[in-house]
Design a protein around this motif. Structure first.
Motif, PDB file in Angstrom:
ATOM      1  N   ALA A 253      -2.905  -6.982   6.372  1.00  0.00           N
ATOM      2  CA  ALA A 253      -2.582  -7.798   7.550  1.00  0.00           C
ATOM      3  C   ALA A 253      -1.466  -7.123   8.344  1.00  0.00           C
ATOM      4  N   HIS A 254      -1.235  -7.650   9.550  1.00  0.00           N
ATOM      5  CA  HIS A 254      -0.065  -7.192  10.311  1.00  0.00           C
ATOM      6  C   HIS A 254       1.168  -7.440   9.446  1.00  0.00           C
ATOM      7  N   LYS A 255       2.102  -6.492   9.487  1.00  0.00           N
ATOM      8  CA  LYS A 255       3.290  -6.592   8.628  1.00  0.00           C
ATOM      9  C   LYS A 255       4.019  -7.917   8.867  1.00  0.00           C
ATOM     10  N   GLY A 256       4.275  -8.663   7.785  1.00  0.00           N
ATOM     11  CA  GLY A 256       5.005  -9.926   7.863  1.00  0.00           C
ATOM     12  C   GLY A 256       4.148 -11.135   8.180  1.00  0.00           C
ATOM     13  N   ALA A 257       2.844 -10.940   8.488  1.00  0.00           N
ATOM     14  CA  ALA A 257       1.992 -12.066   8.896  1.00  0.00           C
ATOM     15  C   ALA A 257       1.559 -12.943   7.724  1.00  0.00           C
ATOM     16  N   TRP A 258       1.453 -12.344   6.544  1.00  0.00           N
ATOM     17  CA  TRP A 258       1.018 -13.086   5.362  1.00  0.00           C
ATOM     18  C   TRP A 258       2.010 -12.816   4.227  1.00  0.00           C
ATOM     19  N   PRO A 259       2.181 -13.789   3.317  1.00  0.00           N
ATOM     20  CA  PRO A 259       2.982 -13.492   2.123  1.00  0.00           C
ATOM     21  C   PRO A 259       2.274 -12.422   1.287  1.00  0.00           C
ATOM     22  N   VAL A 260       3.046 -11.578   0.614  1.00  0.00           N
ATOM     23  CA  VAL A 260       2.441 -10.513  -0.195  1.00  0.00           C
ATOM     24  C   VAL A 260       2.308 -10.999  -1.634  1.00  0.00           C
ATOM     25  N   SER A 261       1.086 -10.942  -2.136  1.00  0.00           N
ATOM     26  CA  SER A 261       0.808 -11.400  -3.503  1.00  0.00           C
ATOM     27  C   SER A 261       1.518 -10.510  -4.528  1.00  0.00           C
ATOM     28  N   ALA A 262       1.899 -11.134  -5.657  1.00  0.00           N
ATOM     29  CA  ALA A 262       2.543 -10.370  -6.750  1.00  0.00           C
ATOM     30  C   ALA A 262       1.587  -9.320  -7.318  1.00  0.00           C
ATOM     31  N   ALA A 263       0.280  -9.523  -7.091  1.00  0.00           N
ATOM     32  CA  ALA A 263      -0.716  -8.565  -7.620  1.00  0.00           C
ATOM     33  C   ALA A 263      -0.525  -7.173  -7.023  1.00  0.00           C
ATOM     34  N   VAL A 264       0.031  -7.101  -5.819  1.00  0.00           N
ATOM     35  CA  VAL A 264       0.177  -5.795  -5.158  1.00  0.00           C
ATOM     36  C   VAL A 264       1.229  -4.957  -5.895  1.00  0.00           C
ATOM     37  N   ALA A 265       2.371  -5.561  -6.185  1.00  0.00           N
ATOM     38  CA  ALA A 265       3.425  -4.828  -6.907  1.00  0.00           C
ATOM     39  C   ALA A 265       2.958  -4.483  -8.320  1.00  0.00           C
ATOM     40  N   ALA A 266       2.211  -5.406  -8.934  1.00  0.00           N
ATOM     41  CA  ALA A 266       1.707  -5.150 -10.290  1.00  0.00           C
ATOM     42  C   ALA A 266       0.761  -3.946 -10.286  1.00  0.00           C
ATOM     43  N   GLN A 267      -0.064  -3.837  -9.240  1.00  0.00           N
ATOM     44  CA  GLN A 267      -1.005  -2.719  -9.155  1.00  0.00           C
ATOM     45  C   GLN A 267      -0.257  -1.401  -8.936  1.00  0.00           C
TER      46      GLN A 267
END
Ligand SMILES: [Zn+2]
Length: 405
Positions: A253-267
Protein backbone atom coordinates in the motif's frame (compact mmCIF):
# COMPACT_ATOMS: atom_id res chain seq x y z
CA UNK A 1 28.99 -8.11 -15.47
CA UNK A 2 25.39 -6.93 -15.77
CA UNK A 3 23.53 -4.01 -14.22
CA UNK A 4 20.97 -4.76 -11.51
CA UNK A 5 17.46 -4.10 -12.89
CA UNK A 6 16.40 -2.65 -9.53
CA UNK A 7 19.26 -0.47 -8.30
CA UNK A 8 21.67 -0.30 -11.24
CA UNK A 9 24.66 -1.76 -9.36
CA UNK A 10 26.97 -4.13 -11.18
CA UNK A 11 26.37 -7.80 -10.50
CA UNK A 12 27.84 -11.10 -11.67
CA UNK A 13 25.87 -14.32 -12.06
CA UNK A 14 26.37 -16.90 -9.28
CA UNK A 15 25.50 -19.63 -11.77
CA UNK A 16 24.33 -20.25 -15.30
CA UNK A 17 22.19 -23.11 -16.55
CA UNK A 18 23.80 -22.92 -19.99
CA UNK A 19 22.02 -22.57 -23.32
CA UNK A 20 18.25 -22.84 -22.96
CA UNK A 21 15.39 -22.73 -25.44
CA UNK A 22 12.29 -20.61 -24.68
CA UNK A 23 10.80 -22.44 -21.67
CA UNK A 24 7.26 -22.56 -23.03
CA UNK A 25 8.38 -23.06 -26.64
CA UNK A 26 6.81 -26.47 -27.36
CA UNK A 27 7.42 -27.13 -31.03
CA UNK A 28 6.86 -29.34 -34.09
CA UNK A 29 9.73 -31.25 -35.79
CA UNK A 30 9.78 -28.84 -38.75
CA UNK A 31 10.65 -26.06 -36.26
CA UNK A 32 13.66 -27.85 -34.67
CA UNK A 33 16.13 -26.25 -37.10
CA UNK A 34 14.96 -22.72 -36.22
CA UNK A 35 14.83 -23.15 -32.44
CA UNK A 36 16.63 -20.29 -30.67
CA UNK A 37 18.75 -20.82 -27.55
CA UNK A 38 19.69 -18.27 -24.87
CA UNK A 39 22.11 -18.31 -21.97
CA UNK A 40 20.33 -18.53 -18.58
CA UNK A 41 22.56 -16.90 -15.95
CA UNK A 42 21.17 -15.82 -12.56
CA UNK A 43 22.70 -13.28 -10.20
CA UNK A 44 22.33 -11.79 -6.71
CA UNK A 45 22.67 -8.05 -6.15
CA UNK A 46 24.71 -7.47 -3.01
CA UNK A 47 23.39 -3.89 -2.90
CA UNK A 48 19.57 -4.22 -3.08
CA UNK A 49 19.49 -8.04 -2.50
CA UNK A 50 17.41 -8.83 -5.61
CA UNK A 51 17.99 -12.23 -7.24
CA UNK A 52 17.46 -11.90 -10.99
CA UNK A 53 18.35 -13.17 -14.44
CA UNK A 54 21.33 -11.30 -15.80
CA UNK A 55 20.48 -11.93 -19.46
CA UNK A 56 16.93 -11.64 -20.72
CA UNK A 57 14.96 -13.05 -23.63
CA UNK A 58 12.91 -10.43 -25.52
CA UNK A 59 9.28 -10.53 -24.26
CA UNK A 60 7.79 -11.08 -27.73
CA UNK A 61 9.74 -14.36 -28.02
CA UNK A 62 7.98 -15.64 -24.88
CA UNK A 63 4.51 -14.07 -24.79
CA UNK A 64 2.81 -14.11 -28.15
CA UNK A 65 -0.40 -15.08 -29.88
CA UNK A 66 0.32 -18.79 -29.48
CA UNK A 67 1.24 -18.64 -25.79
CA UNK A 68 0.51 -22.14 -24.52
CA UNK A 69 -0.42 -21.56 -20.89
CA UNK A 70 -4.09 -21.23 -19.99
CA UNK A 71 -4.56 -20.71 -16.26
CA UNK A 72 -7.97 -22.38 -16.09
CA UNK A 73 -6.73 -25.87 -17.02
CA UNK A 74 -5.94 -26.85 -13.41
CA UNK A 75 -8.81 -27.43 -10.99
CA UNK A 76 -6.58 -26.68 -8.01
CA UNK A 77 -5.49 -23.35 -9.54
CA UNK A 78 -9.11 -22.41 -10.32
CA UNK A 79 -9.97 -22.93 -6.64
CA UNK A 80 -6.89 -20.97 -5.57
CA UNK A 81 -7.94 -17.94 -7.61
CA UNK A 82 -11.50 -18.11 -6.33
CA UNK A 83 -10.14 -17.88 -2.77
CA UNK A 84 -7.76 -15.08 -3.78
CA UNK A 85 -10.72 -13.11 -5.22
CA UNK A 86 -12.80 -13.77 -2.07
CA UNK A 87 -10.04 -12.32 0.13
CA UNK A 88 -9.87 -9.18 -2.03
CA UNK A 89 -13.65 -8.71 -1.99
CA UNK A 90 -13.94 -9.24 1.77
CA UNK A 91 -11.04 -7.11 2.96
CA UNK A 92 -9.85 -4.62 0.41
CA UNK A 93 -12.70 -3.01 -1.57
CA UNK A 94 -14.22 0.40 -0.76
CA UNK A 95 -17.43 1.93 -2.15
CA UNK A 96 -17.81 1.75 -5.99
CA UNK A 97 -14.86 -0.57 -6.23
CA UNK A 98 -12.59 -0.94 -9.25
CA UNK A 99 -10.25 -3.91 -9.56
CA UNK A 100 -7.40 -4.19 -12.07
CA UNK A 101 -5.37 -7.31 -12.75
CA UNK A 102 -2.08 -7.51 -14.59
CA UNK A 103 -1.46 -10.70 -16.59
CA UNK A 104 -5.11 -11.65 -16.18
CA UNK A 105 -4.73 -14.65 -18.53
CA UNK A 106 -8.09 -16.22 -19.46
CA UNK A 107 -9.93 -14.38 -16.67
CA UNK A 108 -9.54 -17.12 -14.06
CA UNK A 109 -9.50 -14.57 -11.20
CA UNK A 110 -11.39 -11.55 -12.57
CA UNK A 111 -14.45 -13.62 -13.51
CA UNK A 112 -15.20 -13.75 -9.77
CA UNK A 113 -15.51 -9.95 -9.82
CA UNK A 114 -17.28 -9.82 -13.20
CA UNK A 115 -20.01 -12.22 -12.10
CA UNK A 116 -21.06 -9.99 -9.17
CA UNK A 117 -20.92 -6.83 -11.27
CA UNK A 118 -17.76 -5.30 -9.80
CA UNK A 119 -16.01 -2.89 -12.18
CA UNK A 120 -12.83 -4.60 -13.35
CA UNK A 121 -10.17 -4.49 -16.03
CA UNK A 122 -7.78 -7.23 -17.09
CA UNK A 123 -4.47 -6.44 -18.75
CA UNK A 124 -3.12 -9.37 -20.75
CA UNK A 125 -0.46 -9.11 -23.46
CA UNK A 126 -1.13 -12.55 -25.02
CA UNK A 127 -3.92 -12.06 -27.59
CA UNK A 128 -5.25 -15.62 -27.58
CA UNK A 129 -5.77 -15.86 -23.81
CA UNK A 130 -7.06 -12.25 -23.67
CA UNK A 131 -9.69 -13.19 -26.29
CA UNK A 132 -10.73 -16.18 -24.18
CA UNK A 133 -11.22 -13.86 -21.16
CA UNK A 134 -13.39 -11.46 -23.19
CA UNK A 135 -15.52 -14.42 -24.33
CA UNK A 136 -16.15 -15.21 -20.67
CA UNK A 137 -17.35 -11.69 -19.96
CA UNK A 138 -14.15 -10.42 -18.36
CA UNK A 139 -13.25 -6.96 -19.65
CA UNK A 140 -9.67 -7.26 -20.93
CA UNK A 141 -7.21 -5.13 -22.89
CA UNK A 142 -4.33 -6.69 -24.78
CA UNK A 143 -1.31 -4.57 -23.72
CA UNK A 144 1.76 -4.47 -21.49
CA UNK A 145 1.21 -2.46 -18.27
CA UNK A 146 3.42 0.53 -17.55
CA UNK A 147 3.19 4.08 -16.21
CA UNK A 148 1.62 5.40 -19.43
CA UNK A 149 -1.10 2.78 -19.46
CA UNK A 150 -1.75 3.50 -15.75
CA UNK A 151 -2.39 7.18 -16.62
CA UNK A 152 -4.80 6.19 -19.39
CA UNK A 153 -6.69 3.82 -17.10
CA UNK A 154 -7.01 6.51 -14.41
CA UNK A 155 -8.30 8.98 -17.03
CA UNK A 156 -10.87 6.52 -18.36
CA UNK A 157 -11.95 4.56 -15.27
CA UNK A 158 -10.56 6.40 -12.22
CA UNK A 159 -8.22 4.99 -9.57
CA UNK A 160 -8.35 1.40 -8.37
CA UNK A 161 -9.07 -0.21 -5.00
CA UNK A 162 -6.97 -3.20 -5.84
CA UNK A 163 -4.30 -4.03 -8.38
CA UNK A 164 -3.80 -7.78 -8.58
CA UNK A 165 -1.09 -9.94 -10.07
CA UNK A 166 -0.57 -13.69 -9.84
CA UNK A 167 2.67 -15.07 -11.23
CA UNK A 168 3.28 -12.05 -13.38
CA UNK A 169 5.20 -9.35 -11.47
CA UNK A 170 8.32 -11.51 -11.40
CA UNK A 171 8.11 -11.77 -15.20
CA UNK A 172 8.58 -8.06 -15.88
CA UNK A 173 12.15 -6.72 -16.23
CA UNK A 174 10.80 -3.14 -16.48
CA UNK A 175 9.30 -3.53 -13.02
CA UNK A 176 10.07 0.06 -11.99
CA UNK A 177 7.62 1.32 -14.60
CA UNK A 178 5.01 -1.19 -13.39
CA UNK A 179 5.41 -0.20 -9.73
CA UNK A 180 5.38 3.50 -10.64
CA UNK A 181 2.15 2.81 -12.58
CA UNK A 182 0.67 0.99 -9.59
CA UNK A 183 1.48 3.97 -7.32
CA UNK A 184 -0.40 6.25 -9.76
CA UNK A 185 -3.31 3.91 -10.21
CA UNK A 186 -4.11 3.07 -6.57
CA UNK A 187 -6.59 5.10 -4.54
CA UNK A 188 -5.11 6.48 -1.26
CA UNK A 189 -6.22 3.28 0.54
CA UNK A 190 -5.80 1.07 -2.52
CA UNK A 191 -3.66 -2.05 -2.38
CA UNK A 192 -1.39 -3.99 -4.69
CA UNK A 193 -1.84 -7.70 -3.99
CA UNK A 194 0.41 -10.04 -5.87
CA UNK A 195 1.98 -13.44 -5.52
CA UNK A 196 4.97 -15.07 -7.12
CA UNK A 197 7.21 -18.07 -6.46
CA UNK A 198 9.04 -17.30 -3.22
CA UNK A 199 12.83 -17.17 -3.15
CA UNK A 200 12.90 -18.68 0.35
CA UNK A 201 11.20 -21.84 -0.96
CA UNK A 202 13.52 -22.04 -3.97
CA UNK A 203 16.56 -21.90 -1.70
CA UNK A 204 15.17 -24.25 0.95
CA UNK A 205 13.92 -26.88 -1.54
CA UNK A 206 16.61 -26.49 -4.22
CA UNK A 207 13.71 -25.99 -6.64
CA UNK A 208 15.94 -24.61 -9.36
CA UNK A 209 13.32 -25.36 -12.01
CA UNK A 210 11.59 -22.12 -10.95
CA UNK A 211 14.47 -20.42 -12.73
CA UNK A 212 13.59 -19.97 -16.41
CA UNK A 213 13.42 -17.23 -19.00
CA UNK A 214 9.98 -15.90 -18.01
CA UNK A 215 11.04 -15.28 -14.40
CA UNK A 216 13.25 -12.19 -14.46
CA UNK A 217 13.11 -11.89 -10.63
CA UNK A 218 13.03 -14.22 -7.60
CA UNK A 219 11.35 -12.14 -4.91
CA UNK A 220 11.51 -12.04 -1.13
CA UNK A 221 10.47 -9.39 1.40
CA UNK A 222 14.05 -8.20 1.85
CA UNK A 223 14.52 -7.27 -1.83
CA UNK A 224 10.98 -6.02 -2.38
CA UNK A 225 11.30 -3.59 0.57
CA UNK A 226 13.96 -1.76 -1.42
CA UNK A 227 11.94 -1.71 -4.67
CA UNK A 228 8.69 -0.45 -3.12
CA UNK A 229 10.43 2.21 -1.02
CA UNK A 230 11.59 3.82 -4.29
CA UNK A 231 7.93 4.43 -5.17
CA UNK A 232 6.50 5.51 -1.79
CA UNK A 233 4.95 2.09 -1.20
CA UNK A 234 5.45 -0.51 1.55
CA UNK A 235 4.60 -4.15 2.21
CA UNK A 236 1.80 -4.26 4.80
CA UNK A 237 1.18 -8.02 4.91
CA UNK A 238 2.54 -11.32 3.62
CA UNK A 239 0.72 -14.64 3.31
CA UNK A 240 2.69 -17.76 2.29
CA UNK A 241 1.02 -19.88 -0.43
CA UNK A 242 1.43 -23.53 -1.43
CA UNK A 243 1.00 -22.80 -5.16
CA UNK A 244 3.87 -23.24 -7.64
CA UNK A 245 5.85 -25.20 -5.09
CA UNK A 246 5.90 -22.32 -2.59
CA UNK A 247 4.81 -18.77 -3.29
CA UNK A 248 4.35 -15.59 -1.29
CA UNK A 249 1.40 -13.24 -1.49
CA UNK A 250 2.42 -9.65 -0.75
CA UNK A 251 -0.02 -6.89 0.15
CA UNK A 252 1.43 -3.48 -0.62
CA UNK A 253 0.00 0.00 0.00
CA UNK A 254 0.96 3.66 -0.06
CA UNK A 255 3.37 4.21 2.83
CA UNK A 256 1.44 4.82 6.07
CA UNK A 257 -1.99 4.05 4.54
CA UNK A 258 -2.44 0.69 6.27
CA UNK A 259 -1.13 -0.76 9.54
CA UNK A 260 1.76 -3.16 8.92
CA UNK A 261 1.08 -6.73 10.01
CA UNK A 262 3.53 -8.42 12.41
CA UNK A 263 3.86 -11.15 9.75
CA UNK A 264 6.04 -8.83 7.66
CA UNK A 265 8.74 -8.42 10.33
CA UNK A 266 8.53 -12.14 11.12
CA UNK A 267 9.15 -12.97 7.45
CA UNK A 268 12.14 -10.59 7.32
CA UNK A 269 13.61 -12.38 10.34
CA UNK A 270 13.09 -15.78 8.64
CA UNK A 271 14.82 -14.49 5.52
CA UNK A 272 17.76 -13.30 7.56
CA UNK A 273 18.04 -16.74 9.19
CA UNK A 274 17.94 -18.36 5.71
CA UNK A 275 20.69 -16.02 4.53
CA UNK A 276 18.72 -14.58 1.61
CA UNK A 277 20.67 -11.32 1.87
CA UNK A 278 24.12 -12.97 1.64
CA UNK A 279 26.06 -13.93 -1.49
CA UNK A 280 27.41 -17.12 0.17
CA UNK A 281 23.85 -18.56 0.30
CA UNK A 282 23.73 -18.58 -3.50
CA UNK A 283 27.12 -20.25 -3.82
CA UNK A 284 25.80 -23.06 -1.60
CA UNK A 285 22.60 -23.18 -3.67
CA UNK A 286 24.62 -23.68 -6.86
CA UNK A 287 26.44 -26.67 -5.33
CA UNK A 288 23.09 -28.22 -4.34
CA UNK A 289 21.68 -27.70 -7.83
CA UNK A 290 24.70 -29.43 -9.37
CA UNK A 291 24.25 -32.39 -7.00
CA UNK A 292 20.53 -32.59 -7.84
CA UNK A 293 21.38 -32.73 -11.57
CA UNK A 294 24.04 -35.42 -11.06
CA UNK A 295 21.73 -37.55 -8.88
CA UNK A 296 18.85 -37.33 -11.36
CA UNK A 297 20.99 -38.23 -14.37
CA UNK A 298 22.62 -41.15 -12.50
CA UNK A 299 19.15 -42.50 -11.65
CA UNK A 300 17.78 -42.11 -15.19
CA UNK A 301 20.85 -43.81 -16.70
CA UNK A 302 20.61 -46.69 -14.23
CA UNK A 303 16.92 -47.20 -14.99
CA UNK A 304 17.69 -47.22 -18.69
CA UNK A 305 20.44 -49.81 -18.26
CA UNK A 306 17.98 -51.92 -16.20
CA UNK A 307 15.59 -51.80 -19.17
CA UNK A 308 12.93 -49.72 -17.35
CA UNK A 309 10.52 -47.37 -19.12
CA UNK A 310 10.45 -43.78 -17.85
CA UNK A 311 7.82 -41.24 -18.91
CA UNK A 312 7.63 -37.57 -17.91
CA UNK A 313 4.48 -36.29 -16.20
CA UNK A 314 3.50 -32.68 -16.93
CA UNK A 315 5.02 -30.71 -19.84
CA UNK A 316 5.59 -27.64 -17.68
CA UNK A 317 7.68 -24.55 -18.45
CA UNK A 318 9.70 -25.45 -15.35
CA UNK A 319 10.63 -28.81 -16.84
CA UNK A 320 12.46 -27.07 -19.69
CA UNK A 321 15.16 -25.95 -17.25
CA UNK A 322 15.49 -29.44 -15.77
CA UNK A 323 15.56 -31.27 -19.12
CA UNK A 324 18.06 -28.93 -20.78
CA UNK A 325 20.29 -28.27 -17.77
CA UNK A 326 20.52 -31.96 -16.85
CA UNK A 327 20.72 -33.14 -20.47
CA UNK A 328 17.65 -35.41 -20.45
CA UNK A 329 17.20 -36.98 -23.90
CA UNK A 330 14.43 -38.99 -25.59
CA UNK A 331 16.33 -42.25 -24.96
CA UNK A 332 16.02 -41.65 -21.18
CA UNK A 333 12.44 -40.30 -21.10
CA UNK A 334 10.15 -41.87 -23.71
CA UNK A 335 7.51 -39.15 -23.81
CA UNK A 336 5.93 -36.53 -21.57
CA UNK A 337 2.27 -36.93 -20.66
CA UNK A 338 0.23 -33.70 -20.59
CA UNK A 339 -3.47 -32.89 -20.62
CA UNK A 340 -3.09 -29.53 -22.42
CA UNK A 341 -4.33 -30.04 -26.02
CA UNK A 342 -2.16 -27.24 -27.44
CA UNK A 343 1.03 -29.07 -26.31
CA UNK A 344 0.02 -32.59 -27.40
CA UNK A 345 1.67 -33.81 -30.58
CA UNK A 346 4.46 -31.27 -30.10
CA UNK A 347 7.93 -31.77 -28.64
CA UNK A 348 9.57 -30.38 -25.51
CA UNK A 349 11.80 -27.31 -26.07
CA UNK A 350 15.47 -28.14 -26.59
CA UNK A 351 15.24 -31.77 -25.48
CA UNK A 352 12.72 -32.71 -28.23
CA UNK A 353 10.85 -35.36 -26.26
CA UNK A 354 7.33 -36.00 -27.64
CA UNK A 355 4.39 -34.66 -25.62
CA UNK A 356 1.47 -37.11 -25.64
CA UNK A 357 -2.02 -37.02 -24.21
CA UNK A 358 -2.68 -38.52 -20.79
CA UNK A 359 -4.50 -41.45 -22.44
CA UNK A 360 -1.10 -42.76 -23.64
CA UNK A 361 0.19 -42.70 -20.06
CA UNK A 362 -2.92 -44.48 -18.80
CA UNK A 363 -2.98 -47.12 -21.56
CA UNK A 364 0.75 -47.97 -21.43
CA UNK A 365 1.82 -47.07 -17.88
CA UNK A 366 5.62 -46.83 -17.60
CA UNK A 367 7.72 -48.33 -14.81
CA UNK A 368 8.59 -44.82 -13.59
CA UNK A 369 6.96 -41.42 -14.03
CA UNK A 370 9.26 -38.43 -13.71
CA UNK A 371 7.07 -35.85 -11.97
CA UNK A 372 7.85 -32.56 -13.69
CA UNK A 373 4.64 -31.05 -12.26
CA UNK A 374 5.88 -31.74 -8.71
CA UNK A 375 4.10 -28.63 -7.41
CA UNK A 376 0.80 -30.45 -8.07
CA UNK A 377 2.08 -33.71 -6.50
CA UNK A 378 -0.82 -34.18 -4.06
CA UNK A 379 -3.51 -33.64 -6.73
CA UNK A 380 -1.68 -35.86 -9.26
CA UNK A 381 -0.87 -38.72 -6.88
CA UNK A 382 -4.51 -38.86 -5.76
CA UNK A 383 -5.67 -38.97 -9.40
CA UNK A 384 -3.07 -41.59 -10.40
CA UNK A 385 -3.43 -44.05 -7.50
CA UNK A 386 -3.98 -46.87 -10.05
CA UNK A 387 -0.53 -46.19 -11.51
CA UNK A 388 1.12 -46.98 -8.17
CA UNK A 389 -1.11 -49.96 -7.31
CA UNK A 390 -0.20 -51.32 -10.77
CA UNK A 391 3.49 -51.22 -9.75
CA UNK A 392 4.44 -47.77 -11.13
CA UNK A 393 6.70 -45.45 -9.15
CA UNK A 394 7.24 -41.69 -9.12
CA UNK A 395 10.59 -40.00 -9.55
CA UNK A 396 10.74 -36.60 -7.87
CA UNK A 397 13.68 -34.18 -7.71
CA UNK A 398 12.43 -31.54 -5.25
CA UNK A 399 13.62 -31.18 -2.54
CA UNK A 400 15.91 -34.12 -3.47
CA UNK A 401 16.05 -36.84 -6.09
CA UNK A 402 14.13 -39.89 -4.91
CA UNK A 403 11.73 -42.65 -5.93
CA UNK A 404 8.30 -42.47 -4.31
CA UNK A 405 5.20 -44.62 -4.36
ZN1 LIG B 1 20.45 -4.13 -7.03
Amino acid sequence: MADCLICGSELSPFMTFGKMPVANGFLAPDQFAFEAFYELPVGFCAECKMVQLTELVEPDKMFHDNYAFYSSTSAAMAKHFEEFADLVREKYLGPNPFVVEIGSNDGIMLRHFAKVGIQHLGIEPSANVAAEACKRGVETICEFFDENLARRIVAQHGQADAFLGANVMCHIPTIHSVVAGVALLLKPKGVLIFEDPYLGDIIEKTSYDQIYDEHAFYFCVTSLDYLFAQHGLEIVDVIPQKTHGGSMRYIVAHKGAWPVSAAVAAQRAKEQALGLGKASTYEKFRAKVEKSRDDLMALLRKLKSDGKRVVGYGATSKSTTVMNYCGITPDLVEFVSDTTPIKQGKFTPGSHIPVKPHEEFASQPPDYALLFAWNHAAEIKAKESAFVTGGGRWIVYVPRVEIQS
